[in-house]
Structure formats: C-alpha cells, structure tokens
Motif scaffolding. Structure first.
Motif, short mmCIF file in Angstrom:
data_model
loop_
_atom_site.label_atom_id
_atom_site.label_comp_id
_atom_site.label_asym_id
_atom_site.label_seq_id
_atom_site.Cartn_x
_atom_site.Cartn_y
_atom_site.Cartn_z
N ASP A 136 -21.90 35.88 -24.54
CA ASP A 136 -20.89 35.91 -23.48
C ASP A 136 -21.51 35.88 -22.08
OD1 ASP A 136 -18.88 36.04 -25.37
OD2 ASP A 136 -18.85 38.24 -25.37
N ASN A 137 -22.77 36.22 -21.96
CA ASN A 137 -23.41 36.31 -20.65
C ASN A 137 -24.31 35.13 -20.31
OD1 ASN A 137 -22.19 38.83 -20.17
ND2 ASN A 137 -23.76 39.82 -21.39
N ILE A 138 -24.50 34.22 -21.24
CA ILE A 138 -25.39 33.08 -20.99
C ILE A 138 -24.91 32.27 -19.79
CG2 ILE A 138 -26.15 30.88 -21.97
CD1 ILE A 138 -26.47 32.30 -24.63
N LYS A 139 -23.61 32.18 -19.58
CA LYS A 139 -23.06 31.41 -18.46
C LYS A 139 -23.50 31.96 -17.10
CE LYS A 139 -18.87 34.10 -18.84
NZ LYS A 139 -17.56 34.14 -19.44
N TYR A 140 -23.91 33.23 -17.04
CA TYR A 140 -24.33 33.83 -15.78
C TYR A 140 -25.80 33.60 -15.46
CZ TYR A 140 -19.99 36.50 -16.22
OH TYR A 140 -18.68 36.87 -16.35
N LEU A 141 -26.58 33.17 -16.42
CA LEU A 141 -28.03 33.05 -16.21
C LEU A 141 -28.33 31.99 -15.16
CD1 LEU A 141 -29.35 33.46 -19.85
CD2 LEU A 141 -29.18 35.17 -18.05
N PRO A 142 -29.37 32.22 -14.36
CA PRO A 142 -29.65 31.32 -13.23
C PRO A 142 -30.27 30.00 -13.67
CG PRO A 142 -31.34 32.99 -13.38
CD PRO A 142 -30.32 33.33 -14.42
N SER A 143 -30.13 29.02 -12.80
CA SER A 143 -30.83 27.75 -13.02
C SER A 143 -32.26 27.90 -12.51
CB SER A 143 -30.10 26.62 -12.30
OG SER A 143 -30.00 26.92 -10.92
N ASP A 144 -33.06 26.86 -12.72
CA ASP A 144 -34.50 26.94 -12.40
C ASP A 144 -34.72 27.28 -10.92
OD1 ASP A 144 -37.17 26.88 -12.98
OD2 ASP A 144 -37.37 24.74 -12.56
N GLY A 145 -35.58 28.28 -10.68
CA GLY A 145 -35.93 28.69 -9.32
C GLY A 145 -34.96 29.68 -8.69
N ASN A 146 -33.82 29.89 -9.29
CA ASN A 146 -32.83 30.81 -8.75
C ASN A 146 -32.90 32.15 -9.48
OD1 ASN A 146 -31.78 28.94 -6.90
ND2 ASN A 146 -30.57 27.99 -8.51
N HIS A 147 -32.14 33.10 -8.96
CA HIS A 147 -32.08 34.39 -9.62
C HIS A 147 -30.68 35.00 -9.51
CE1 HIS A 147 -32.84 35.76 -5.46
NE2 HIS A 147 -32.17 36.85 -5.83
N TRP A 153 -28.70 42.05 -22.65
CA TRP A 153 -27.51 41.54 -21.97
C TRP A 153 -27.60 40.03 -21.80
CZ3 TRP A 153 -26.94 38.88 -17.40
CH2 TRP A 153 -25.62 38.77 -16.91
N ALA A 154 -28.77 39.54 -21.37
CA ALA A 154 -28.94 38.10 -21.13
C ALA A 154 -28.88 37.30 -22.42
CB ALA A 154 -30.27 37.85 -20.42
N SER A 155 -29.25 37.90 -23.54
CA SER A 155 -29.22 37.17 -24.80
C SER A 155 -27.84 37.19 -25.45
CB SER A 155 -30.25 37.75 -25.77
OG SER A 155 -29.89 39.06 -26.14
N ASP A 156 -26.93 37.99 -24.90
CA ASP A 156 -25.56 38.04 -25.41
C ASP A 156 -24.87 36.71 -25.10
OD1 ASP A 156 -23.06 38.71 -26.30
OD2 ASP A 156 -22.81 40.45 -24.99
#
Length: 159
Positions: free
Chosen positions: A83-94, A78-81
C-alpha cells in the motif's frame, strides 16, 4: 530487651564513644577513627558517583541508537508494504515518513520515547532517499535536521 547505653568519655587527648550493655565489656571508637571512616566513605563516593553517571549516560546513548535503528527497520517494513509503494521517491528524490505515521499504521510501538530526554520524539522522521535502485534510510529529528539543511525534510513529509 534492654538498649545499650552510649557514653562519651574524654580520655587525655581523645574523645571515646563507648557502648555499654548487659554482659558487654567497655568498647568504643575514638573520634579520630570515626572521622577517618567518614573521610574514606567520602572518597569512595567521590569516585563512584561520576563513574555511575557515565555508565548511565552511555546506556542512554546506546538505547537511543538502538531505538533509531529499530525505527529505521520499521520504515523499511513500511516501505515494503504494497500500500505504501506509491509513496516511494523517484531517483535522486526523497520523502520523509513521520514516527507518528509509523505508529498509527502499527509499525512502531506507541510509547516510543527519547531515552536522553524521557519524552516522546518531537518532529522525528525517517528520510527515505532513492539512490539509483537502492533506498537509503536515515533517522532525523529536531537535532539532526538543524545540522545540515540539505538533509531537511520539508513539505514532502508523510504524516
């Protein structure tokens, strides 16, 4: 076809169960022999039932871990899709992605059930945390979320 006759005879101190039929000689088992067989079968059951119960529990535990690993692999897909890259967290976040979302988008089988309870997972999420350039994935459900408050998924759930 004739059925054998069953006869109970009392000889001295023993009760003998005899089976009589056509062309059969008298033979039978004493009550002591029958009780001995029943005791032996009881002892075998006493040993076998806990062993089988333990095997079933271990199998459910192993299946549960395998399912959790498969859901984590689905979350990685899902994370490598794109369309979903925009949802991935920034450093230190989840962020937390629900199993329902993974099911809706076709990354996880629709009838996924917790083998220990034989019912669908409740409040189950995959926590995706960015640590430097790496993404870390952890399965979280109602049991694991109550153990450690720092790992809880709260408002940042993607359902």
């Amino acid at each position: 076809m004739s059925f054998p006759n069953i006869i109970l005879l009392k000889k001295k101190r023993y009760i003998v169960i005899m089976v009589l039929g056509e062309n059969m000689k008298e033979h039978g088992f004493t009550l002591v022999e029958l009780i001995a067989v029943i005791v032996i079968l009881g002892l075998l059951a006493l040993v076998a039932v806990p062993a089988v119960t333990g095997i079933i529990k271990n199998s459910k535990d192993e299946l549960s871990e395998a399912q959790k690993n498969n859901v984590i692999l689905a979350a990685k897909d899902w994370a490598s899709d794109i369309d979903n890259i925009k949802y991935l967290p920034s450093d230190g976040n989840h962020i937390c992605v629900s199993i329902e979302r993974l099911q809706k988008e076709g990354f996880v089988d629709l009838d996924l059930k917790d083998p220990k309870k034989s019912e669908p997972y409740k409040n189950a999420y995959i926590k995706i945390k960015r640590n430097n350039k790496n993404l870390e994935y952890a399965f979280q459900d109602e049991h694991t979320s109550s153990q450690d408050d720092s790992n809880k998924c709260s408002s940042e759930k993607l359902s």
